[in-house]
Design a protein around this motif. Structure first.
Motif, mmCIF file in Angstrom:
data_model
loop_
_atom_site.group_PDB
_atom_site.id
_atom_site.type_symbol
_atom_site.label_atom_id
_atom_site.label_comp_id
_atom_site.label_asym_id
_atom_site.label_seq_id
_atom_site.Cartn_x
_atom_site.Cartn_y
_atom_site.Cartn_z
ATOM 1 N N GLU A 1 -15.244 3.844 -2.984
ATOM 2 C CA GLU A 1 -14.478 3.288 -1.873
ATOM 3 C C GLU A 1 -12.993 3.569 -2.081
ATOM 4 O OE1 GLU A 1 -15.287 1.966 0.901
ATOM 5 O OE2 GLU A 1 -17.216 0.926 0.732
ATOM 6 N N TYR A 2 -12.330 4.021 -1.010
ATOM 7 C CA TYR A 2 -10.878 4.095 -1.044
ATOM 8 C C TYR A 2 -10.324 2.923 -0.254
ATOM 9 C CZ TYR A 2 -6.071 5.466 -0.303
ATOM 10 O OH TYR A 2 -4.700 5.466 -0.261
ATOM 11 N N PHE A 3 -9.716 1.969 -0.968
ATOM 12 C CA PHE A 3 -9.147 0.777 -0.346
ATOM 13 C C PHE A 3 -7.661 1.024 -0.098
ATOM 14 C CE2 PHE A 3 -12.709 -1.382 -2.813
ATOM 15 C CZ PHE A 3 -13.517 -1.509 -1.692
ATOM 16 N N GLY A 4 -7.378 1.584 1.064
ATOM 17 C CA GLY A 4 -6.031 2.063 1.332
ATOM 18 C C GLY A 4 -5.077 1.080 1.965
ATOM 19 N N LEU A 5 -5.559 -0.105 2.343
ATOM 20 C CA LEU A 5 -4.686 -1.066 3.030
ATOM 21 C C LEU A 5 -4.510 -2.343 2.237
ATOM 22 C CD1 LEU A 5 -5.938 -0.647 6.720
ATOM 23 C CD2 LEU A 5 -3.965 0.426 5.625
ATOM 24 N N VAL A 6 -4.356 -2.223 0.926
ATOM 25 C CA VAL A 6 -4.125 -3.393 0.084
ATOM 26 C C VAL A 6 -2.865 -4.114 0.542
ATOM 27 C CG1 VAL A 6 -3.678 -4.178 -2.260
ATOM 28 C CG2 VAL A 6 -5.241 -2.287 -1.876
ATOM 29 N N GLY A 7 -2.969 -5.428 0.669
ATOM 30 C CA GLY A 7 -1.845 -6.219 1.146
ATOM 31 C C GLY A 7 -2.105 -6.831 2.505
ATOM 32 N N ASP A 8 -3.092 -6.295 3.228
ATOM 33 C CA ASP A 8 -3.475 -6.855 4.520
ATOM 34 C C ASP A 8 -4.603 -7.856 4.293
ATOM 35 O OD1 ASP A 8 -5.533 -6.696 6.938
ATOM 36 O OD2 ASP A 8 -3.559 -6.201 7.740
ATOM 37 N N PRO A 9 -4.393 -9.146 4.599
ATOM 38 C CA PRO A 9 -5.387 -10.185 4.280
ATOM 39 C C PRO A 9 -6.765 -9.925 4.886
ATOM 40 C CG PRO A 9 -3.289 -11.183 4.890
ATOM 41 C CD PRO A 9 -3.174 -9.727 5.194
ATOM 42 N N ALA B 1 0.832 -1.199 0.000
ATOM 43 C CA ALA B 1 0.000 0.000 0.000
ATOM 44 C C ALA B 1 0.872 1.257 0.000
ATOM 45 C CB ALA B 1 -0.934 0.005 1.214
ATOM 46 N N PHE B 2 2.063 1.153 0.554
ATOM 47 C CA PHE B 2 3.014 2.268 0.574
ATOM 48 C C PHE B 2 3.882 2.289 -0.679
ATOM 49 C CE2 PHE B 2 7.412 3.536 1.991
ATOM 50 C CZ PHE B 2 7.182 4.900 1.985
ATOM 51 N N THR B 3 4.516 1.166 -0.992
ATOM 52 C CA THR B 3 5.469 1.146 -2.103
ATOM 53 C C THR B 3 4.813 1.336 -3.462
ATOM 54 O OG1 THR B 3 5.351 -1.277 -2.209
ATOM 55 C CG2 THR B 3 7.083 -0.310 -0.836
ATOM 56 N N SER B 4 3.525 0.965 -3.605
ATOM 57 C CA SER B 4 2.867 1.123 -4.899
ATOM 58 C C SER B 4 2.660 2.589 -5.257
ATOM 59 C CB SER B 4 1.508 0.404 -4.896
ATOM 60 O OG SER B 4 0.618 0.982 -3.950
ATOM 61 N N SER C 1 -2.380 3.146 -5.379
ATOM 62 C CA SER C 1 -1.670 3.432 -6.638
ATOM 63 C C SER C 1 -2.448 4.375 -7.547
ATOM 64 C CB SER C 1 -1.380 2.123 -7.384
ATOM 65 O OG SER C 1 -2.578 1.392 -7.590
ATOM 66 N N ASP C 2 -3.724 4.651 -7.223
ATOM 67 C CA ASP C 2 -4.547 5.556 -8.026
ATOM 68 C C ASP C 2 -4.472 7.002 -7.564
ATOM 69 O OD1 ASP C 2 -5.631 3.484 -9.637
ATOM 70 O OD2 ASP C 2 -7.131 3.029 -8.101
ATOM 71 N N ILE C 3 -3.932 7.239 -6.373
ATOM 72 C CA ILE C 3 -3.994 8.571 -5.779
ATOM 73 C C ILE C 3 -3.324 9.625 -6.664
ATOM 74 C CG2 ILE C 3 -3.186 9.978 -3.831
ATOM 75 C CD1 ILE C 3 -5.600 8.312 -3.177
ATOM 76 N N GLU C 4 -2.258 9.241 -7.358
ATOM 77 C CA GLU C 4 -1.553 10.205 -8.208
ATOM 78 C C GLU C 4 -2.221 10.372 -9.574
ATOM 79 O OE1 GLU C 4 0.734 11.927 -6.769
ATOM 80 O OE2 GLU C 4 0.628 10.654 -4.976
ATOM 81 N N ARG C 5 -3.297 9.637 -9.844
ATOM 82 C CA ARG C 5 -3.981 9.743 -11.137
ATOM 83 C C ARG C 5 -5.495 9.679 -10.938
ATOM 84 N NH1 ARG C 5 -4.743 4.355 -13.150
ATOM 85 N NH2 ARG C 5 -3.841 2.799 -11.765
#
Length: 311
Positions: A263-271, A150-153, A297-301
């Motif tokens: 929806e903003y799914f901000g914690l992708v990677g957490d099961p 969620a951070f590195t993307s 990864s969409d925040i910048e676009r």
């Protein structure tokens, strides 16, 4: 695993646009795959589609000469010894565990065994914490690290090394937490937070330009985008009742524009979080709702991701 996880997100986005019911979906799958598949509940759907498509694409790649050649070339390239861009140690990308490769968003220039994390004193962090957030270009969450997708993307590939060196000089977020009591306190006391942002025990609380309360700076950015484009938007609308996906009627989305839920799914990677994310996507599909899913990864676009709301 990296491609499997990436594929899953794309399928989830497409699945929510479909109006096909679960029974029709099962018949379609049985017809296409040549065998009967019983989905016990709605939440099985995305997982089965993802697994099948991934397997089929893998088999196709193995059989297709050109794709097989590209895969072989990738394997040969990343089987060679390379030098870590951060610590200078030799390593092979192919030896990285799949969870590290996915979590780092496929970054191939780091060995992820670097012993470069420092332990600066609290007064030094007053400059190092803002330097880290400035290198990121946004305020990271308290769980941000080199293998948090969620951070590195959100990091451009050419900025990855600079951000991680800044992270290491700061001692990592865990070190800042230890010195200040929490990451949010560290941000507030070092002046890293923008004006109008309040760090609380539950996270970052901030106001959008239209007065809406947001629970993260990313949410604030999305809300401000909607406001800037003159889109009337309801904050935290309630989803319709559903016997298994919303039995209490308390499940909420982040926004609603006309009849479209956002929806903003901000914690992708957490099961655990991804399970709830999939349930919301399936709830929208089962309720014939229009849903736009926004990922880190969409925040910048946002223009590309939310342009459908402008029509």
């Amino acid at each position: 695993r990296f491609f499997h996880r990436s594929l899953r997100e794309r399928i989830a986005r497409q699945y929510v646009k479909s109006t096909i019911g679960l029974e029709d979906f099962q018949r379609l799958v049985a017809s296409a795959w040549g065998y009967q598949l019983r989905l016990h509940n709605e939440s099985d759907a995305i997982f089965h589609i993802t697994d099948h498509l991934f397997e089929q694409n893998l088999f196709r790649a193995i059989r297709h000469p050109q794709v097989h050649h590209q895969m072989r070339a990738w394997f040969e390239e990343f089987s060679k010894l390379t030098i870590c861009i951060l610590c200078g140690s030799p390593f092979r990308v192919i030896d990285l565990p799949d969870w590290i490769y996915f979590g780092s968003n496929g970054f191939t220039s780091c060995c992820f065994r670097c012993r470069i994390v420092e332990a600066p004193k609290k007064n030094a962090l007053c400059g190092l914490v803002p330097a880290f957030t400035e290198a990121c270009g946004f305020i990271p969450n308290s769980d941000a690290n080199a293998i948090n997708y969620a951070f590195t993307s959100r990091l451009p590939a050419n900025e990855w090394a600079k951000v991680m060196l800044s992270y290491a000089r700061m001692g990592g977020i865990e070190h800042a937490k230890k010195k200040f009591g929490s990451w949010f306190t560290a941000l507030a006391e070092t002046g890293a937070l923008p004006d109008g942002v309040l760090a609380t025990a539950r996270g970052i609380r901030c106001l959008a330009k239209d007065g809406h309360t947001c629970h993260s700076l990313d949410e604030q950015r999305i809300d401000d985008w909607l406001h800037a484009h003159d889109l009337d938007h309801e904050r935290e609308p309630i989803y319709p009742l559903h016997p298994s996906l919303n039995p209490t009627g308390k499940r909420r989305a982040d926004w609603k524009v006309n009849e479209t839920f956002i929806e903003y799914f901000g914690l992708v990677g957490d099961p655990e979080y991804e399970k709830k994310m999939d349930e919301k996507i399936l709830l929208a599909q089962e309720s014939n709702l229009s849903l736009v899913a926004v990922y880190p990864s969409d925040i910048e676009r946002l223009v590309e991701r939310l342009s459908c709301l402008l029509h």
